[in-house]
Design an enzyme around this catalytic site. Structure first.
Site, PDB file in Angstrom:
ATOM      1  N   TYR A  17       0.967  -1.141   0.001  1.00  0.00           N
ATOM      2  CA  TYR A  17      -0.023  -0.103   0.011  1.00  0.00           C
ATOM      3  C   TYR A  17       0.773   1.294  -0.042  1.00  0.00           C
ATOM      4  O   TYR A  17       1.709   1.188   0.795  1.00  0.00           O
ATOM      5  CB  TYR A  17      -1.018   0.061   1.215  1.00  0.00           C
ATOM      6  CG  TYR A  17      -2.086  -0.236   1.038  1.00  0.00           C
ATOM      7  CD1 TYR A  17      -3.039   0.805   0.255  1.00  0.00           C
ATOM      8  CD2 TYR A  17      -3.037  -1.269   1.322  1.00  0.00           C
ATOM      9  CE1 TYR A  17      -4.199   0.289  -0.364  1.00  0.00           C
ATOM     10  CE2 TYR A  17      -4.381  -1.400   0.832  1.00  0.00           C
ATOM     11  CZ  TYR A  17      -4.831  -0.647  -0.008  1.00  0.00           C
ATOM     12  OH  TYR A  17      -6.329  -0.963  -0.322  1.00  0.00           O
ATOM     13  N   ARG A  53      -1.884  -2.997 -18.790  1.00  0.00           N
ATOM     14  CA  ARG A  53      -3.104  -2.690 -18.738  1.00  0.00           C
ATOM     15  C   ARG A  53      -3.375  -1.554 -17.632  1.00  0.00           C
ATOM     16  O   ARG A  53      -3.479  -1.672 -16.539  1.00  0.00           O
ATOM     17  CB  ARG A  53      -4.348  -3.762 -18.496  1.00  0.00           C
ATOM     18  CG  ARG A  53      -5.759  -3.263 -18.719  1.00  0.00           C
ATOM     19  CD  ARG A  53      -6.522  -4.315 -18.983  1.00  0.00           C
ATOM     20  NE  ARG A  53      -6.161  -4.705 -20.357  1.00  0.00           N
ATOM     21  CZ  ARG A  53      -6.947  -4.672 -21.273  1.00  0.00           C
ATOM     22  NH1 ARG A  53      -8.505  -4.153 -21.081  1.00  0.00           N
ATOM     23  NH2 ARG A  53      -6.876  -5.050 -22.749  1.00  0.00           N
ATOM     24  N   THR A  89      -3.982   5.689 -22.099  1.00  0.00           N
ATOM     25  CA  THR A  89      -3.924   4.361 -21.316  1.00  0.00           C
ATOM     26  C   THR A  89      -2.354   3.659 -21.842  1.00  0.00           C
ATOM     27  O   THR A  89      -1.860   4.293 -22.809  1.00  0.00           O
ATOM     28  CB  THR A  89      -4.859   3.096 -21.823  1.00  0.00           C
ATOM     29  OG1 THR A  89      -4.852   3.103 -23.384  1.00  0.00           O
ATOM     30  CG2 THR A  89      -6.108   3.281 -21.325  1.00  0.00           C
ATOM     31  N   GLU A 124      -0.712   4.691  -0.459  1.00  0.00           N
ATOM     32  CA  GLU A 124      -1.423   6.166  -0.752  1.00  0.00           C
ATOM     33  C   GLU A 124      -0.459   7.167  -0.613  1.00  0.00           C
ATOM     34  O   GLU A 124       0.430   7.415   0.338  1.00  0.00           O
ATOM     35  CB  GLU A 124      -2.563   5.990   0.117  1.00  0.00           C
ATOM     36  CG  GLU A 124      -3.676   5.130  -0.260  1.00  0.00           C
ATOM     37  CD  GLU A 124      -4.754   5.125   0.686  1.00  0.00           C
ATOM     38  OE1 GLU A 124      -5.003   5.871   1.415  1.00  0.00           O
ATOM     39  OE2 GLU A 124      -5.710   4.272   0.566  1.00  0.00           O
ATOM     40  N   LYS A 148      -2.166  -0.126 -25.250  1.00  0.00           N
ATOM     41  CA  LYS A 148      -2.221  -0.419 -26.805  1.00  0.00           C
ATOM     42  C   LYS A 148      -1.260  -0.129 -27.482  1.00  0.00           C
ATOM     43  O   LYS A 148      -0.421  -0.896 -27.237  1.00  0.00           O
ATOM     44  CB  LYS A 148      -3.434   0.963 -27.098  1.00  0.00           C
ATOM     45  CG  LYS A 148      -4.548   0.525 -26.086  1.00  0.00           C
ATOM     46  CD  LYS A 148      -5.801   1.580 -26.418  1.00  0.00           C
ATOM     47  CE  LYS A 148      -7.145   1.360 -25.824  1.00  0.00           C
ATOM     48  NZ  LYS A 148      -7.168   1.912 -24.650  1.00  0.00           N
ATOM     49  N   ASP A 155      -6.962  12.821 -25.186  1.00  0.00           N
ATOM     50  CA  ASP A 155      -6.740  11.464 -24.776  1.00  0.00           C
ATOM     51  C   ASP A 155      -6.013  10.504 -25.955  1.00  0.00           C
ATOM     52  O   ASP A 155      -6.629  10.436 -27.031  1.00  0.00           O
ATOM     53  CB  ASP A 155      -8.227  10.932 -24.661  1.00  0.00           C
ATOM     54  CG  ASP A 155      -8.203   9.462 -24.198  1.00  0.00           C
ATOM     55  OD1 ASP A 155      -7.422   8.735 -24.576  1.00  0.00           O
ATOM     56  OD2 ASP A 155      -9.307   9.002 -23.871  1.00  0.00           O
TER      57      ASP A 155
END
Ligand code: DSN
Length: 419
Positions: free
Chosen positions: A57, A238, A229, A59, A232, A203
């Site tokens: 973790y 991903r 992203t 954060e 691609k 985008d």
């Protein structure tokens, strides 16, 4: 725990999940993957993504975490940020967004408020759900004005866009697409935004690899915020990331965490760092150039066979084929080609008379087959195979022969030999 050393833990403990993973591996190895948004990342990327970093973790941001024990994941996140900034020439990068839609959500909220007007390309014209479709958060929380492509050229008409923007006074204009085969003029978008006092969000999820390699113009000098992203054309894990001008850095970071995300996925951030290192290599540039050559070869071959291509062809990694003159729907094409191990997706074409579930088009992308090492001559073969199946979908002999050819072709360009 397995007693059998030759079996993996998952194979021994959970043969059902293992069997499905193996079947998917076989499918990826033996089928022609032509979905424009998919790719085969390296095993180095997969290793990072499957690593024990997923346990941590973290954060917050490097050196400003809300958890102890973050010294090594800090190194990884800093490396990912540094590499991404260098790769794209960005002033600031946030590598924490988990995927494309939350990246867009954070970008919109960094610049606008609930109910503000956002302009985005309509979904049937090549846009994305998160660019304002009514079923998406974007269409529900903002006042969306969609722009469309020109009915004749099927290209974005920048004069029409300017006129619409002057009428609508948007807070943000979104430039980006998931099914637009031609170059997007980010410089023109900037001019329009400046004219009407709007922010520019781009985008580049589909074209990020092309942009990183310099074979598609970069939006980074022009956009307030760039989202993408990473899986691609960029061929990473991903996931997603956000780039922005320094003046938006705080807003973007706050909206990613704690705005819409909790703990970042450190394993995926490590996989992004690996991907950015790969994308900085000379081979990556060559790979992206080959993507363009392969897509152009398909353009020529499909045109020779009488297929109509939306916008007349492609400048990118994808083609949108209008199947109406062949009397086939996109849905049928997707199913027929699937019988031969050729994977495409049905796609609406601009002003499509069919429903989004049926569609008149199929979208074809070459990133994955190019990763396998396929080149122009294989593209010609792929076009032939597609045409044979689409013209004879009920002829079992022809479809079986095509399936055999697909398997042989894939066998000559193997992937994931070590898995
Ligand atoms: N759904 C993806 C695509 O296939 O283009 C984009 O998110």
């Amino acid at each position: 725990m397995s007693n059998n050393k030759s079996k993996s833990e998952i194979e021994s403990f959970d043969p059902e999940v293992y069997a499905s993973i193996q079947k998917e591996l076989t499918r990826e190895r033996n089928n022609l993957e032509l979905i424009a948004s998919e790719n085969f990342p390296s095993t180095a990327v997969l290793e990072a993504q499957g690593s024990l970093l997923q346990n941590k973790y973290a954060e917050g941001y490097p050196r400003r975490r809300y958890y102890g024990g973050c010294e090594f994941v800090d190194q990884i996140e800093e490396l990912a940020i540094e590499r991404a900034c260098k790769l794209f020439g960005a002033e600031h990068v946030n590598v924490q967004p988990l995927s494309g839609v939350p990246a867009n959500m954070a970008a919109y909220f960094a610049l606008a408020k609930f109910g503000d007007t956002i302009m985005g390309l309509a979904l049937p014209h090549g846009g994305h759900l998160s660019h304002g479709h009514k079923v998406s958060f974007s269409g529900r929380w903002f006042n969306i004005v969609h722009y469309q492509v020109d009915p004749k050229t099927e290209l974005i008409d920048y004069d029409v866009l300017l006129k619409l923007a002057r009428e609508e006074h948007p807070k943000i204009i979104v430039a980006g697409a998931s099914a637009y085969p031609r170059t997007i003029r980010f410089d023109k978008f900037r001019e329009i935004c400046d004219d009407v006092g709007a922010y520019l969000v781009t985008d580049i999820s589909h074209i990020a690899g092309l942009v990183a390699a310099g074979v598609h113009p970069s939006p980074v000098p022009y956009a307030d915020i760039v989202t993408t992203t990473t899986h691609k054309t960029l061929r990473g894990p991903r996931s997603a990331m956000i780039m922005c001008k320094e003046k938006w850095a705080k807003n973007v970071d706050r909206w990613v965490f704690p705005g819409i995300h909790g703990g970042p996925h450190m394993h995926t951030i490590a996989a992004k760092a690996v991907c950015f290192k790969e994308a900085a290599q000379p081979e990556f540039k060559e790979y992206q150039k080959q993507i363009i050559r392969n897509a152009k070869t398909l353009e020529v071959e499909f045109t020779k066979l009488g297929y109509r291509l939306v916008a007349g062809g492609t400048d990118t990694h994808l083609l949108l084929v209008d199947l109406r003159n062949k009397n086939i729907t996109g849905k049928d094409a997707e199913e027929f080609l699937g019988r031969a191990g050729i994977t495409v997706n049905r796609n609406t074409i601009p002003y499509d008379p069919q429903s989004p579930f049926v569609t008149s088009g199929m979208r074809i992308g070459v990133p994955a087959v190019t990763t396998r090492g396929m080149r122009e001559s294989e593209m010609k073969k792929i076009c032939e195979l597609i045409n044979e199946v689409l013209m004879n979908p009920e002829d079992k002999k022809i479809v079986d022969k095509a399936a055999k050819d697909v398997k042989e072709l894939c066998g000559a360009f193997p992937i994931y030999a070590s898995l």
